[in-house]
Scaffold this motif. Structure first.
Motif, short mmCIF file in Angstrom:
data_model
loop_
_atom_site.label_atom_id
_atom_site.label_comp_id
_atom_site.label_asym_id
_atom_site.label_seq_id
_atom_site.Cartn_x
_atom_site.Cartn_y
_atom_site.Cartn_z
N GLU A 94 0.83 -1.20 0.00
CA GLU A 94 0.00 0.00 0.00
C GLU A 94 0.87 1.25 0.00
N CYS A 150 -3.65 -10.25 -5.17
CA CYS A 150 -4.23 -8.96 -4.76
C CYS A 150 -4.18 -8.84 -3.24
N ASP A 210 -10.74 -4.00 -3.92
CA ASP A 210 -10.17 -2.92 -3.12
C ASP A 210 -11.06 -2.60 -1.92
N TYR A 223 -8.78 -1.15 0.66
CA TYR A 223 -7.39 -1.41 0.30
C TYR A 223 -7.07 -0.71 -1.01
N LYS A 224 -5.79 -0.54 -1.23
CA LYS A 224 -5.34 0.09 -2.46
C LYS A 224 -5.16 -0.95 -3.56
N TRP A 225 -5.65 -0.64 -4.75
CA TRP A 225 -5.43 -1.48 -5.94
C TRP A 225 -4.81 -0.60 -7.01
#
Length: 448
Positions: free
Chosen positions: A43, A252, A379, A396-398
């Motif tokens: 991240e 992921c 995400d 979450y960051k993607w």
């Protein structure tokens, strides 16, 4: 008792780390060390970490300085930890001078002198020789791959090959790499290959690359037959090579966190997994996805993605699988599968000519997990309960196309000599190939 806390990644643990931990320990009676999680590192854009979180925790534990080790998993956790553990002193290296002054509101902040002339970044630069990688198959995915590889340390894309030399030449000009007329020529100049060719060619090319002693990252599905998958993994192990199936969802960060949480029992015993993935395309017979001679159709093209959460959560020992498909021009435009386990039943839907709600729902005895479309590049997900006050949301960051996560894991496996990835184990990949083979053979199959 005076409590001290410090944080770090502790990748490639070195004398600098040891000196800092020793100095932090001397500040009080009890030292808590926070080790950053893999997902938190990603991240923050740290895709060059060599050791995974378990390896880094063991390294810190082995120093003998830490009385307690915790995992740092999110922004703002330091304040929560200081209050939770009644911390007296927050200690950090002097290279962060001034950056954590805001914590003085909660405890004393001490900046410790760092050891000059050594760092994890420097060690990685000195010890890591970039893996030279060649791309085989220069289509749509390969175009996304090149850009994603640029943000991962330890890899250099240097070569390409395509069965159509004009496509290979265009690709080489676009990305300033060398195009080869044959795979034999390409193998002579690279350490590893990324295979993004039509599905039916995977087995031959993967085997060829392994026999030329090259590490292989192959687009999903790896192969369409169980025996072929077993053969390739046995060959890779024999040759001391990495063979990894390039399923981007498997790598992921949010998906991996979801799987770990669900396995820990946060929604109770899992009794069902329902996953869907569809793309409503015009059935253009010139496209590979609609060509039966190139392994086209919904199941081959998309099936490994919804199979992933089912197999990750419930394992490879399913009791029965029934398949239902709508066929047009020799390929399945829509397929539904029902998998029966001893204590659970799961379903998946894939479609190239049918639109479905592309979400993921995992049902448990205490609650359920909901991942909205497009769940395969997660995400965000929710844990939901009968008492809605207990519901939780996770973000979450993607980044971009998400291929960087599978590339990073591939390079990490090569550099750390890890022949199997926990994110997509060999037995799970073999199970997917077994299911693809059942579809090919039309076993327990009904045409709609």
């Amino acid at each position: 008792m005076k409590k001290v806390i410090t944080y770090g990644t502790y990748d490639l643990l070195h004398h600098g780390h040891l000196n800092l931990l020793k100095r932090a320990k001397a500040l009080g009676d009890y030292l808590i060390v926070g080790v950053t999680s893999d997902s938190y590192d990603r991240e923050r854009g740290k895709l060059n970490v060599r050791n995974n979180v378990l390896e880094r925790i063991e390294a810190v534990k082995a120093t003998g300085y830490a009385d307690e080790i915790i995992i740092e998993d999110y922004i703002g956790q330091k304040i929560d930890d200081i209050q939770k553990y009644n911390i007296d002193i927050f200690a950090i290296g002097s290279d962060w001078e001034g950056k954590f002054n805001y914590l003085n509101e909660y405890c004393k902040v001490v900046y410790l002198p760092r050891t000059e002339g050594i760092s994890s970044t420097m060690l990685r630069a000195e010890s890591t020789i970039d893996v030279k990688l060649g791309i085989i198959g220069c289509g749509r995915v390969a175009n996304r791959f090149f850009g994603e590889a640029q943000v991962v340390s330890g890899i250099q894309v240097t070569a390409c090959y395509d069965i159509d030399p004009i496509i290979a030449l265009d690709y080489s000009h676009k990305y300033n790499i060398k195009a080869y007329n044959t795979t034999e020529q390409l193998y002579s100049d690279v350490d590893a290959v990324y295979i993004a060719t039509p599905h039916l060619s995977h087995y031959k090319i993967v085997k060829e690359a392994l026999l030329h002693h090259k590490h292989v990252l192959c687009e999903t599905p790896l192969v369409l037959k169980k025996d072929q998958a077993i053969e390739l993994y046995v060959l890779a192990k024999r040759e001391n090579l990495i063979l990894l199936e390039a399923n981007k969802t498997a790598h992921c960060p949010a998906f991996n966190h979801l799987i770990v949480m669900l396995k820990s029992g946060v929604i109770g015993q899992i009794v069902g997994v329902d996953a869907s993935l569809s793309k409503l395309w015009d059935d253009d017979l010139t496209l590979r996805e609609f060509d039966p001679c190139q392994g086209g159709g919904s199941m081959y093209e998309l099936g490994s993605y919804p199979l992933l959460p089912i197999i990750k959560l419930l394992g490879t020992d399913y009791l029965n699988l029934n398949l239902y498909s709508r066929i047009k021009n020799g390929v399945d435009m829509f397929t539904k599968g029902i998998l029966l386990y001893q204590h659970a039943v799961c379903s998946f839907n894939v479609g190239l000519g049918v639109k479905t709600e592309g979400n993921l729902v995992v049902s448990g005895t205490k609650g359920y997990a909901y991942v909205p479309a497009p769940w395969w590049k997660t995400d965000y997900f929710e844990l939901r309960y009968e008492d809605q006050n207990k519901n939780k949301k996770f973000f979450y960051k993607w980044d971009e196309a998400g291929l960087r996560y599978e590339i990073q894991e591939f390079i990490s496996c090569i550099l750390n000599h890890r022949h199997s990835s926990a994110r997509l184990r060999r037995r799970e990949s073999i199970c997917m190939a077994q299911i693809m083979e059942q579809f090919t053979n039309k076993e327990n199959f009904t045409e709609l």
